[in-house]
Design a protein around this motif. Structure first.
Motif, mmCIF file in Angstrom:
data_model
loop_
_atom_site.group_PDB
_atom_site.id
_atom_site.type_symbol
_atom_site.label_atom_id
_atom_site.label_comp_id
_atom_site.label_asym_id
_atom_site.label_seq_id
_atom_site.Cartn_x
_atom_site.Cartn_y
_atom_site.Cartn_z
ATOM 1 N N PRO A 1 -4.193 3.208 -6.664
ATOM 2 C CA PRO A 1 -5.082 2.886 -5.536
ATOM 3 C C PRO A 1 -4.332 2.105 -4.461
ATOM 4 C CG PRO A 1 -6.183 2.461 -7.620
ATOM 5 C CD PRO A 1 -4.754 2.770 -7.952
ATOM 6 N N THR A 2 -4.748 2.256 -3.229
ATOM 7 C CA THR A 2 -4.030 1.681 -2.086
ATOM 8 C C THR A 2 -3.773 0.192 -2.237
ATOM 9 O OG1 THR A 2 -4.960 3.348 -0.609
ATOM 10 C CG2 THR A 2 -4.068 1.350 0.410
ATOM 11 N N TYR A 3 -4.765 -0.554 -2.680
ATOM 12 C CA TYR A 3 -4.622 -2.019 -2.769
ATOM 13 C C TYR A 3 -4.409 -2.486 -4.217
ATOM 14 C CZ TYR A 3 -6.096 -1.937 2.076
ATOM 15 O OH TYR A 3 -6.168 -1.681 3.422
ATOM 16 N N HIS A 4 -3.808 -1.621 -5.013
ATOM 17 C CA HIS A 4 -3.544 -1.942 -6.428
ATOM 18 C C HIS A 4 -2.738 -3.237 -6.568
ATOM 19 C CE1 HIS A 4 -2.284 -1.384 -10.612
ATOM 20 N NE2 HIS A 4 -1.035 -1.552 -10.219
ATOM 21 N N ASP B 1 11.271 -0.843 -3.420
ATOM 22 C CA ASP B 1 11.024 -2.241 -3.802
ATOM 23 C C ASP B 1 10.633 -3.088 -2.593
ATOM 24 O OD1 ASP B 1 11.723 -1.764 -6.519
ATOM 25 O OD2 ASP B 1 13.840 -1.840 -5.953
ATOM 26 N N ALA B 2 9.929 -2.470 -1.629
ATOM 27 C CA ALA B 2 9.564 -3.194 -0.409
ATOM 28 C C ALA B 2 8.658 -4.379 -0.693
ATOM 29 C CB ALA B 2 8.885 -2.240 0.570
ATOM 30 N N HIS B 3 7.842 -4.310 -1.752
ATOM 31 C CA HIS B 3 6.895 -5.384 -2.060
ATOM 32 C C HIS B 3 7.485 -6.454 -2.974
ATOM 33 C CE1 HIS B 3 6.885 -2.733 -5.419
ATOM 34 N NE2 HIS B 3 5.852 -3.271 -6.030
ATOM 35 N N PRO C 1 0.802 -1.229 0.000
ATOM 36 C CA PRO C 1 0.000 0.000 0.000
ATOM 37 C C PRO C 1 0.834 1.277 0.000
ATOM 38 C CG PRO C 1 -1.009 -1.601 1.451
ATOM 39 C CD PRO C 1 0.305 -2.170 1.029
ATOM 40 N N ALA C 2 1.916 1.300 0.779
ATOM 41 C CA ALA C 2 2.766 2.488 0.805
ATOM 42 C C ALA C 2 3.413 2.725 -0.554
ATOM 43 C CB ALA C 2 3.842 2.332 1.886
ATOM 44 N N VAL C 3 3.809 1.640 -1.229
ATOM 45 C CA VAL C 3 4.409 1.758 -2.561
ATOM 46 C C VAL C 3 3.368 2.265 -3.554
ATOM 47 C CG1 VAL C 3 5.583 0.524 -4.415
ATOM 48 C CG2 VAL C 3 6.003 -0.130 -2.028
ATOM 49 N N ALA C 4 2.152 1.723 -3.478
ATOM 50 C CA ALA C 4 1.075 2.161 -4.377
ATOM 51 C C ALA C 4 0.763 3.643 -4.189
ATOM 52 C CB ALA C 4 -0.174 1.318 -4.131
ATOM 53 N N ASN C 5 0.711 4.088 -2.956
ATOM 54 C CA ASN C 5 0.428 5.506 -2.679
ATOM 55 C C ASN C 5 1.517 6.407 -3.228
ATOM 56 O OD1 ASN C 5 -1.957 4.841 -1.363
ATOM 57 N ND2 ASN C 5 -0.992 4.735 0.661
ATOM 58 N N ARG C 6 2.775 5.950 -3.190
ATOM 59 C CA ARG C 6 3.878 6.774 -3.697
ATOM 60 C C ARG C 6 3.799 6.983 -5.193
ATOM 61 N NH1 ARG C 6 7.345 3.900 -0.155
ATOM 62 N NH2 ARG C 6 8.162 2.670 -1.878
#
Length: 373
Positions: free
Chosen positions: A52-55, A262-264, A43-48
């Motif tokens: 969408p948060t859960y993309h 690249d946390a995810h 979610p943090a990566v998507a927001n950056r």
């Protein structure tokens, strides 16, 4: 719970009684853990990036469906069918790999993807498991016929695959393919003259990569001498692992995902350690080890050299990829951009890993119960 009578001779019933159900369960648990950890890390990566948060979570969940279907479907095959499917798929994905430098999409300075509308695949991920099958086939044939032709065929295939991957460039995947091939030829008993040539070629390739590819030289230099460049990602990963302690800070309470791009993917192990702790990491490592040990234990009961070589390669590739990803996170080796199989976000990685494990499950089934090859 699925239940079949032992007298049931249907395809699914025979599969259920002959497949390694413990390994299958461990694989599915890791896939489930991958969704949970993607939910924690992405979610943090998507927001950056303004998504969408859960993309990434939604996309990963959608990738799970074809991945599981591919794994189960391939695990139903006989060894001869695995040979045929592996050979055909290797040819198809090798062709796509050859097209990557021409029609591929460039991301972060590397051209590794082929896109078709909203769908993009990474051919190098898919080439790897089918390369294991085709190499095992050629090596087994060489041993049976007692000639060098099969060995030379595998060397030619290796050079072709590595050449296309280096052109992208993807040094981490190159090392993984070389490592997997080395496991297979070691098990096959490669003639010493070819061993010398391969080792010499590998060392020459490593030196060449260091001298000619700036990003490879930079990663190796920073690994050997942290003061020689920017080691922000590794230092942040190590700090997250240390902060997680034994039981972690708690789901959603980690900080590393907010600062690592690249946390995810590459550093999802650091997110796991920070939020769920060292115990969760040990359980994850135990699951990886359980799959590999179960596969090798069944492989050791085999008399078919092709099966032995194919399973050695598939499990070697799976285990080596996991080791590299976790090793990078704890600074045991230079950064490579390698995903954690079944855990990290990525459709190509997930489906390709599932394909490899599906073929491994097919080749390690207890065929004496079926009475067929």
């Amino acid at each position: 719970m699925i239940a079949f009578a032992r007298t049931d001779t249907s395809l699914v019933a025979r599969w259920w009684w002959t497949v390694d159900r413990v390994a299958l369960l461990l694989i599915l648990l890791l896939v489930l853990a991958g969704i949970v950890l993607t939910m924690a890390a992405s979610p943090a990566v998507a927001n950056r990036i303004g998504a969408p948060t859960y993309h990434f979570v939604i996309r990963q969940a959608l990738f799970v469906i074809p991945a599981v279907l591919v794994m189960i479907g391939l695990s139903l095959l006989s060894p001869d069918q695995v040979k045929s499917v592996g050979g055909i798929c290797f040819a198809v994905f090798l062709l796509l790999l050859a097209l990557v430098p021409v029609v591929g999409t460039e991301i972060k300075g590397a051209r590794q993807w082929i896109g078709a509308g909203p769908i993009a695949i990474q051919p190098s991920e898919f080439v790897r498991p089918f390369f294991c099958i085709t190499t095992a086939w050629a090596l087994a044939d060489a041993r049976v016929r007692r000639n060098l032709t099969g060995y030379l065929v595998t060397v030619a295939m290796l050079v072709g695959v590595v050449g296309f991957i280096v052109a992208q460039p993807d040094f981490g995947m190159t090392m993984l393919v070389l490592g997997t091939w080395s496991v297979q030829v070691f098990v096959a008993g490669l003639p010493w003259i070819l061993v010398a040539l391969v080792v010499g070629g590998g060392l020459a390739g490593l030196v060449g990569g260091y001298l000619m590819l700036d990003h490879v030289a930079s990663r190796i230099d920073r690994f050997l001498d942290p003061s020689s460049g920017d080691n922000y990602q590794i230092m942040t990963s190590l700090s997250a692992i240390q902060n997680g302690g034994l039981i972690g800070r708690g789901p959603g309470e980690g900080l590393v995902k907010a600062v690592l791009p690249d946390a995810h993917t590459d550093f999802i192990f650091a997110v796991t350690a920070e939020e769920f702790g060292a115990l969760a990491c040990l359980l994850m490592i135990a699951a990886f080890g359980g799959i590999i040990l179960r596969g090798y234990m069944r492989m050791m009961q085999e008399r078919d050299l092709f099966v032995v070589l194919a399973v050695s390669g598939l499990l070697g590739s799976f285990g080596l990829q996991a080791f590299i990803n976790m090793g990078v996170a704890v600074h045991l080796m230079p950064t490579t951009g390698m995903t954690l199989p079944l855990i990290s976000y990525g459709g190509s990685s997930l489906v390709a890993t599932a394909a490899g494990l599906g073929m491994m499950l097919a080749l390690t089934r207890r065929r004496y119960l079926e009475g067929t090859r």
